[in-house]
Scaffold this motif. Structure first.
Motif, PDB file in Angstrom:
ATOM      1  N   UNK A   1     -25.552  17.478   4.733  1.00 24.25           N
ATOM      2  CA  UNK A   1     -25.490  18.693   5.535  1.00 24.25           C
ATOM      3  C   UNK A   1     -25.800  19.871   4.622  1.00 24.25           C
ATOM      4  N   UNK A   2     -26.759  20.678   5.038  1.00 22.41           N
ATOM      5  CA  UNK A   2     -27.095  21.892   4.304  1.00 22.41           C
ATOM      6  C   UNK A   2     -26.383  23.058   4.983  1.00 22.41           C
ATOM      7  N   UNK A   3     -25.561  23.776   4.233  1.00 21.02           N
ATOM      8  CA  UNK A   3     -24.877  24.965   4.759  1.00 21.02           C
ATOM      9  C   UNK A   3     -25.617  26.180   4.224  1.00 21.02           C
ATOM     10  N   UNK A   4     -26.069  27.054   5.121  1.00 15.42           N
ATOM     11  CA  UNK A   4     -26.809  28.251   4.752  1.00 15.42           C
ATOM     12  C   UNK A   4     -25.966  29.462   5.118  1.00 15.42           C
ATOM     13  N   UNK A   5     -25.589  30.253   4.118  1.00 15.76           N
ATOM     14  CA  UNK A   5     -24.873  31.509   4.335  1.00 15.76           C
ATOM     15  C   UNK A   5     -25.787  32.626   3.879  1.00 15.76           C
ATOM     16  N   UNK A   6     -26.303  33.392   4.820  1.00 18.40           N
ATOM     17  CA  UNK A   6     -27.251  34.451   4.498  1.00 18.40           C
ATOM     18  C   UNK A   6     -27.173  35.542   5.550  1.00 18.40           C
TER      19      UNK A   6
ATOM     20  N   UNK B   1     -26.381  23.797   8.903  1.00 20.73           N
ATOM     21  CA  UNK B   1     -25.370  24.656   9.500  1.00 20.73           C
ATOM     22  C   UNK B   1     -25.622  26.067   8.996  1.00 20.73           C
ATOM     23  N   UNK B   2     -26.122  26.922   9.870  1.00 28.62           N
ATOM     24  CA  UNK B   2     -26.461  28.307   9.535  1.00 28.62           C
ATOM     25  C   UNK B   2     -25.288  29.183   9.940  1.00 28.62           C
ATOM     26  N   UNK B   3     -24.611  29.766   8.944  1.00 27.22           N
ATOM     27  CA  UNK B   3     -23.379  30.498   9.237  1.00 27.22           C
ATOM     28  C   UNK B   3     -23.532  32.007   9.219  1.00 27.22           C
ATOM     29  N   UNK B   4     -24.636  32.533   8.741  1.00 28.54           N
ATOM     30  CA  UNK B   4     -24.841  33.976   8.674  1.00 28.54           C
ATOM     31  C   UNK B   4     -23.709  34.617   7.885  1.00 28.54           C
ATOM     32  N   UNK B   5     -22.998  35.586   8.462  1.00 35.29           N
ATOM     33  CA  UNK B   5     -21.842  36.211   7.816  1.00 35.29           C
ATOM     34  C   UNK B   5     -20.579  35.576   8.379  1.00 35.29           C
ATOM     35  N   UNK B   6     -19.942  34.657   7.664  1.00 33.02           N
ATOM     36  CA  UNK B   6     -18.816  33.935   8.240  1.00 33.02           C
ATOM     37  C   UNK B   6     -17.506  34.715   8.298  1.00 33.02           C
ATOM     38  N   UNK B   7     -17.376  35.824   7.598  1.00 33.78           N
ATOM     39  CA  UNK B   7     -16.159  36.623   7.664  1.00 33.78           C
ATOM     40  C   UNK B   7     -15.032  36.089   6.805  1.00 33.78           C
ATOM     41  N   UNK B   8     -13.871  36.728   6.922  1.00 32.52           N
ATOM     42  CA  UNK B   8     -12.725  36.423   6.068  1.00 32.52           C
ATOM     43  C   UNK B   8     -12.246  34.985   6.224  1.00 32.52           C
ATOM     44  N   UNK B   9     -12.242  34.466   7.431  1.00 30.58           N
ATOM     45  CA  UNK B   9     -11.761  33.099   7.674  1.00 30.58           C
ATOM     46  C   UNK B   9     -12.915  32.098   7.703  1.00 30.58           C
ATOM     47  N   UNK B  10     -14.071  32.501   7.212  1.00 24.64           N
ATOM     48  CA  UNK B  10     -15.247  31.646   7.262  1.00 24.64           C
ATOM     49  C   UNK B  10     -15.109  30.342   6.514  1.00 24.64           C
ATOM     50  N   UNK B  11     -14.443  30.363   5.361  1.00 23.16           N
ATOM     51  CA  UNK B  11     -14.264  29.141   4.592  1.00 23.16           C
ATOM     52  C   UNK B  11     -13.445  28.108   5.345  1.00 23.16           C
ATOM     53  N   UNK B  12     -12.371  28.560   5.956  1.00 21.76           N
ATOM     54  CA  UNK B  12     -11.514  27.656   6.730  1.00 21.76           C
ATOM     55  C   UNK B  12     -12.276  27.146   7.958  1.00 21.76           C
ATOM     56  N   UNK B  13     -12.980  28.031   8.636  1.00 16.95           N
ATOM     57  CA  UNK B  13     -13.752  27.623   9.813  1.00 16.95           C
ATOM     58  C   UNK B  13     -14.821  26.604   9.430  1.00 16.95           C
ATOM     59  N   UNK B  14     -15.498  26.848   8.315  1.00 17.09           N
ATOM     60  CA  UNK B  14     -16.528  25.928   7.837  1.00 17.09           C
ATOM     61  C   UNK B  14     -15.934  24.554   7.534  1.00 17.09           C
TER      62      UNK B  14
END
Length: 119
Positions: A1-6, A25-38
């Motif tokens: 799985x390639x995770x793209x944060x951009x 998985x393109x996450x764009x700006x995941x925010x403060x809880x982005x790591x947990x959500x990911x």
């Protein structure tokens, strides 16, 4: 799985055709809880539904559209003194301006179109 944060679209065409990458998985700006959500997504604890909010163009798009050129609609025919940036690796469309956004772009196939997404 390639995770793209951009913060914007990228040319993901090389990853799209890579047999070693089963998902992007393109996450764009995941925010403060982005790591947990990911982590919830990657470990199957949550199944998101999302769609791209922008089209992802091939890198050749950057060779044809100047950053400061904000026209939306494509040109109907090639113009010799166009503001686009054609080059020797052109796709055969010359300096014809391909337009911007999913509504007006009529150039080469996009890597991923506006609204693309799975869950």
């Amino acid at each position: 799985i390639l995770v793209v944060m951009t913060g914007g679209p990228l040319d993901l065409s090389l990853y799209k055709i890579n047999d070693d990458i089963d998902a992007i998985l393109y996450t764009s700006y995941p925010g403060q809880a982005g790591g947990m959500a990911l982590s919830h997504v990657l470990y199957g604890m949550y199944n998101p539904s999302g769609r791209l909010v922008t089209s992802m163009y091939p890198n050749t798009y950057l060779d044809r559209v100047a950053l400061e050129d904000m026209r939306m609609r494509p040109e109907e025919e090639e113009k010799p003194n166009s503001n686009t940036l054609g080059n020797e690796n052109d796709d055969g469309n010359g300096d014809r301006y391909p337009g911007r956004t999913y509504r007006f772009y009529d150039g080469d196939d996009v890597v991923y179109p506006f609204g693309y997404g799975l869950s």
